[in-house]
Design a protein around this motif. Sequence first.
Motif, PDB file in Angstrom:
ATOM      1  N   ASP A 303       0.832  -1.209   0.000  1.00 45.60           N
ATOM      2  CA  ASP A 303       0.000   0.000   0.000  1.00 45.60           C
ATOM      3  C   ASP A 303       0.868   1.261   0.000  1.00 45.60           C
ATOM      4  OD1 ASP A 303      -2.199  -1.642   0.025  1.00 45.60           O
ATOM      5  OD2 ASP A 303      -2.566  -1.441   2.188  1.00 45.60           O
ATOM      6  N   LEU A 304       1.983   1.244   0.735  1.00 44.84           N
ATOM      7  CA  LEU A 304       2.892   2.385   0.749  1.00 44.84           C
ATOM      8  C   LEU A 304       3.541   2.582  -0.619  1.00 44.84           C
ATOM      9  CD1 LEU A 304       4.717   2.019   4.191  1.00 44.84           C
ATOM     10  CD2 LEU A 304       3.038   3.739   3.548  1.00 44.84           C
ATOM     11  N   LEU A 305       3.931   1.497  -1.246  1.00 44.33           N
ATOM     12  CA  LEU A 305       4.563   1.582  -2.565  1.00 44.33           C
ATOM     13  C   LEU A 305       3.582   2.131  -3.589  1.00 44.33           C
ATOM     14  CD1 LEU A 305       6.489  -1.793  -2.369  1.00 44.33           C
ATOM     15  CD2 LEU A 305       7.560   0.443  -2.677  1.00 44.33           C
ATOM     16  N   LYS A 306       2.339   1.696  -3.528  1.00 42.41           N
ATOM     17  CA  LYS A 306       1.317   2.219  -4.447  1.00 42.41           C
ATOM     18  C   LYS A 306       1.062   3.708  -4.188  1.00 42.41           C
ATOM     19  CE  LYS A 306      -2.394  -0.320  -4.634  1.00 42.41           C
ATOM     20  NZ  LYS A 306      -3.474  -1.197  -4.121  1.00 42.41           N
ATOM     21  N   LYS A 307       1.186   4.106  -2.949  1.00 46.04           N
ATOM     22  CA  LYS A 307       0.910   5.496  -2.577  1.00 46.04           C
ATOM     23  C   LYS A 307       2.033   6.439  -3.004  1.00 46.04           C
ATOM     24  CE  LYS A 307      -0.120   8.377   1.488  1.00 46.04           C
ATOM     25  NZ  LYS A 307      -0.346   8.369   2.965  1.00 46.04           N
ATOM     26  N   TYR A 308       3.283   6.006  -2.813  1.00 46.31           N
ATOM     27  CA  TYR A 308       4.403   6.922  -2.982  1.00 46.31           C
ATOM     28  C   TYR A 308       5.247   6.678  -4.239  1.00 46.31           C
ATOM     29  CZ  TYR A 308       3.622   8.190   1.925  1.00 46.31           C
ATOM     30  OH  TYR A 308       3.071   8.635   3.101  1.00 46.31           O
ATOM     31  N   LEU A 309       5.320   5.439  -4.699  1.00 47.81           N
ATOM     32  CA  LEU A 309       6.192   5.120  -5.818  1.00 47.81           C
ATOM     33  C   LEU A 309       5.469   5.350  -7.135  1.00 47.81           C
ATOM     34  CD1 LEU A 309       9.092   3.934  -6.185  1.00 47.81           C
ATOM     35  CD2 LEU A 309       8.002   1.724  -6.555  1.00 47.81           C
ATOM     36  N   ASN A 310       6.179   5.868  -8.100  1.00 50.17           N
ATOM     37  CA  ASN A 310       5.585   6.100  -9.406  1.00 50.17           C
ATOM     38  C   ASN A 310       5.644   4.797 -10.214  1.00 50.17           C
ATOM     39  OD1 ASN A 310       4.444   7.918 -11.423  1.00 50.17           O
ATOM     40  ND2 ASN A 310       6.352   7.576 -12.516  1.00 50.17           N
ATOM     41  N   ILE A 311       4.671   3.924 -10.009  1.00 51.89           N
ATOM     42  CA  ILE A 311       4.635   2.633 -10.701  1.00 51.89           C
ATOM     43  C   ILE A 311       4.056   2.845 -12.096  1.00 51.89           C
ATOM     44  CG2 ILE A 311       3.772   0.269 -10.630  1.00 51.89           C
ATOM     45  CD1 ILE A 311       3.499   0.538  -7.610  1.00 51.89           C
ATOM     46  N   GLU A 312       4.797   2.389 -13.116  1.00 45.39           N
ATOM     47  CA  GLU A 312       4.331   2.599 -14.483  1.00 45.39           C
ATOM     48  C   GLU A 312       4.849   1.505 -15.396  1.00 45.39           C
ATOM     49  OE1 GLU A 312       5.815   6.408 -15.559  1.00 45.39           O
ATOM     50  OE2 GLU A 312       7.921   5.839 -15.404  1.00 45.39           O
ATOM     51  N   GLY A 313       4.174   1.353 -16.550  1.00 42.64           N
ATOM     52  CA  GLY A 313       4.598   0.366 -17.543  1.00 42.64           C
ATOM     53  C   GLY A 313       4.565  -1.054 -16.989  1.00 42.64           C
ATOM     54  N   LYS A 314       5.424  -1.917 -17.547  1.00 45.91           N
ATOM     55  CA  LYS A 314       5.557  -3.277 -17.018  1.00 45.91           C
ATOM     56  C   LYS A 314       6.515  -3.237 -15.838  1.00 45.91           C
ATOM     57  CE  LYS A 314       5.873  -7.026 -19.596  1.00 45.91           C
ATOM     58  NZ  LYS A 314       6.414  -8.106 -20.460  1.00 45.91           N
ATOM     59  N   THR A 315       5.990  -3.435 -14.654  1.00 47.29           N
ATOM     60  CA  THR A 315       6.791  -3.384 -13.434  1.00 47.29           C
ATOM     61  C   THR A 315       6.915  -4.797 -12.866  1.00 47.29           C
ATOM     62  OG1 THR A 315       6.127  -1.125 -12.912  1.00 47.29           O
ATOM     63  CG2 THR A 315       6.923  -2.473 -11.094  1.00 47.29           C
ATOM     64  N   THR A 316       8.157  -5.205 -12.663  1.00 49.37           N
ATOM     65  CA  THR A 316       8.416  -6.530 -12.121  1.00 49.37           C
ATOM     66  C   THR A 316       8.421  -6.469 -10.604  1.00 49.37           C
ATOM     67  OG1 THR A 316       9.770  -7.099 -14.043  1.00 49.37           O
ATOM     68  CG2 THR A 316      10.023  -8.481 -12.098  1.00 49.37           C
ATOM     69  N   VAL A 317       7.628  -7.326  -9.981  1.00 45.67           N
ATOM     70  CA  VAL A 317       7.630  -7.470  -8.519  1.00 45.67           C
ATOM     71  C   VAL A 317       8.300  -8.798  -8.196  1.00 45.67           C
ATOM     72  CG1 VAL A 317       6.231  -7.721  -6.443  1.00 45.67           C
ATOM     73  CG2 VAL A 317       5.563  -6.072  -8.207  1.00 45.67           C
ATOM     74  N   THR A 318       9.460  -8.719  -7.544  1.00 47.28           N
ATOM     75  CA  THR A 318      10.272  -9.901  -7.255  1.00 47.28           C
ATOM     76  C   THR A 318      10.249 -10.184  -5.766  1.00 47.28           C
ATOM     77  OG1 THR A 318      11.717  -9.296  -9.101  1.00 47.28           O
ATOM     78  CG2 THR A 318      12.530 -10.966  -7.582  1.00 47.28           C
ATOM     79  N   LEU A 319       9.934 -11.422  -5.410  1.00 40.90           N
ATOM     80  CA  LEU A 319       9.899 -11.827  -4.013  1.00 40.90           C
ATOM     81  C   LEU A 319      11.203 -12.523  -3.654  1.00 40.90           C
ATOM     82  CD1 LEU A 319       6.232 -13.202  -3.840  1.00 40.90           C
ATOM     83  CD2 LEU A 319       7.060 -10.853  -3.505  1.00 40.90           C
ATOM     84  N   PHE A 320      11.777 -12.137  -2.523  1.00 38.09           N
ATOM     85  CA  PHE A 320      13.034 -12.708  -2.055  1.00 38.09           C
ATOM     86  C   PHE A 320      12.743 -13.577  -0.832  1.00 38.09           C
ATOM     87  CE2 PHE A 320      17.002 -13.047   0.111  1.00 38.09           C
ATOM     88  CZ  PHE A 320      17.982 -12.959  -0.867  1.00 38.09           C
ATOM     89  N   ASP A 321      13.056 -14.892  -0.937  1.00 40.03           N
ATOM     90  CA  ASP A 321      13.611 -15.515  -2.114  1.00 40.03           C
ATOM     91  C   ASP A 321      12.989 -16.889  -2.267  1.00 40.03           C
ATOM     92  OD1 ASP A 321      14.964 -16.766   0.044  1.00 40.03           O
ATOM     93  OD2 ASP A 321      16.771 -17.123  -1.121  1.00 40.03           O
ATOM     94  N   LEU A 322      13.321 -17.540  -3.355  1.00 39.11           N
ATOM     95  CA  LEU A 322      12.755 -18.851  -3.679  1.00 39.11           C
ATOM     96  C   LEU A 322      13.721 -19.934  -3.224  1.00 39.11           C
ATOM     97  CD1 LEU A 322      10.495 -20.406  -5.214  1.00 39.11           C
ATOM     98  CD2 LEU A 322      11.927 -20.201  -7.257  1.00 39.11           C
ATOM     99  N   ASP A 323      13.262 -20.803  -2.316  1.00 37.66           N
ATOM    100  CA  ASP A 323      14.070 -21.940  -1.893  1.00 37.66           C
ATOM    101  C   ASP A 323      13.153 -23.077  -1.471  1.00 37.66           C
ATOM    102  OD1 ASP A 323      13.161 -21.391   0.685  1.00 37.66           O
ATOM    103  OD2 ASP A 323      15.023 -20.453   1.330  1.00 37.66           O
ATOM    104  N   SER A 324      13.739 -24.102  -0.872  1.00 36.10           N
ATOM    105  CA  SER A 324      12.954 -25.293  -0.530  1.00 36.10           C
ATOM    106  C   SER A 324      11.919 -25.019   0.561  1.00 36.10           C
ATOM    107  CB  SER A 324      13.888 -26.423  -0.087  1.00 36.10           C
ATOM    108  OG  SER A 324      14.651 -26.030   1.047  1.00 36.10           O
TER     109      SER A 324
END
Length: 344
Positions: A303-324
Motif C-alpha cells: 500500500d505504501l509503494l502504491k501510494k508513494y512510488l511512481n509505478i508505471e509500464g511493465k513493473t516486475t515485482v520480485t519476491l526474495f527468495d525462492l528456496d525449498s
Amino acid sequence: MKNFSEILFLLILLVSCKKDYEIERSFYYWQNNSGYNIDFEKVEELGTKKIYFKFFEVDYSETMGNFPFSKNKPYFWREKAEDSLTIVPVVFIKNEIFHYNNEKDLDKLADNIVYLIEKYHKEAVTDRTELVFDEIQIDCDWTKSTKEKYFYLLKKIKTRSNKTISCTLRLYPYAYPDIMGIPPVDKATLMCYNLIKPLTEKNKNSILDVDELEKYLKNKKKYPLHTDIALPIFNWTQLYKNNRFAGLIDIDEKSIASFARQTEPMWYEINKDTVINYDSYFRKGDQVKCETITIDELNKSVDLLKKYLNIEGKTTVTLFDLDSKTFKIRTNAELEALYNRFLQ
C-alpha cells in the motif's frame, strides 16, 4: 433510461479504476548449490514468468585480485525445461573491491563477468532446453565514495554484453540520488528490505519495518529510472555471541524456544550449552534474534509503494527468495494475494 445510466456509470468507474501499469511476477533465487529443491508446480501456478538467479559473487584479495565465489549454475534448467520461465543472471559485487581497482582493472573485471555469465549460460543449454536471457542484473551496495568506479563498471558491462542492464537499488540511494548518484543502467529494482542494522535498533525487525520504509518513500521526487520492486518473504534467525553477530542459523523460533528464554520481542537467550543437528552449537548466554515477516506487514508495504512510488509500464515485482522452504512458510494463496494487491 435509468438502467442505462447505471450501466454507464459502472463502466466509467471500471475504466477509471484500471491501473495504467502491469505487474510481472518474479522471484529471486539466491541459494548456493542447494540442489534446486524447488516446487516448480507452485511457481507455475502463481503465473511467475521470471527468476532472478544469482550466478556468482565477486570479491577481492591481494593474492588473487578480483575473484568469483559462491558460484551457482542454473543446472535445474536441464531438468525442468520451463519454456515460459525467463532466467536473469544476477552478480553480487562487494563494494570493497572498488577501493583496490583502477579503470584498467575494472575493464578486465567487466570482461570476466560477462565471460563467466555466458559460460554458465552455455552449460545450461542442452538439446532439450534453451536458456535465453536478455538482461543482466548487478547487485552492489555502493557508497558515495565508490559510485564513480561502480558506475564505470556498469557502463563497461553494458558495452561488453550488449544486454539490458539492471541494478539493485537500496532505499537510501533511492531517496538521495543527489548524494548517491544515478546508476547508468536501463532500470533498477528497489530493495524494500534489510532496512535496519540488527543491533542499531534491537527492537525493530531488520528485514522489514513498515515505518522505516515509509520514511524513505514519502515526499520523494520521481526517480529518473524505471523502478521495479523487490519484497521479502523470508524469515531468518540471527546468532549473537558477546553481542557480536556470529551468523545466520537454520533453525526456527519454535525450536529456539525449546532451549532458550525469551528476553524481549524477537530476542532469546540460550539457557544451556546445546547442539542442534550436529552442526549448530550454542553456548549458555548466547543471544538469538528470530525475525519473521507477516502478511499484514507485506500488505502495508504494498500500500505504501502504491501510494508513494511512481509505478508505471511493465513493473516486475520480485519476491526474495525462492528456496525449498518458500512454500512451507507461505501459501500460494498468500503470494497470489500479495501480487494482486498491486492491482487493486
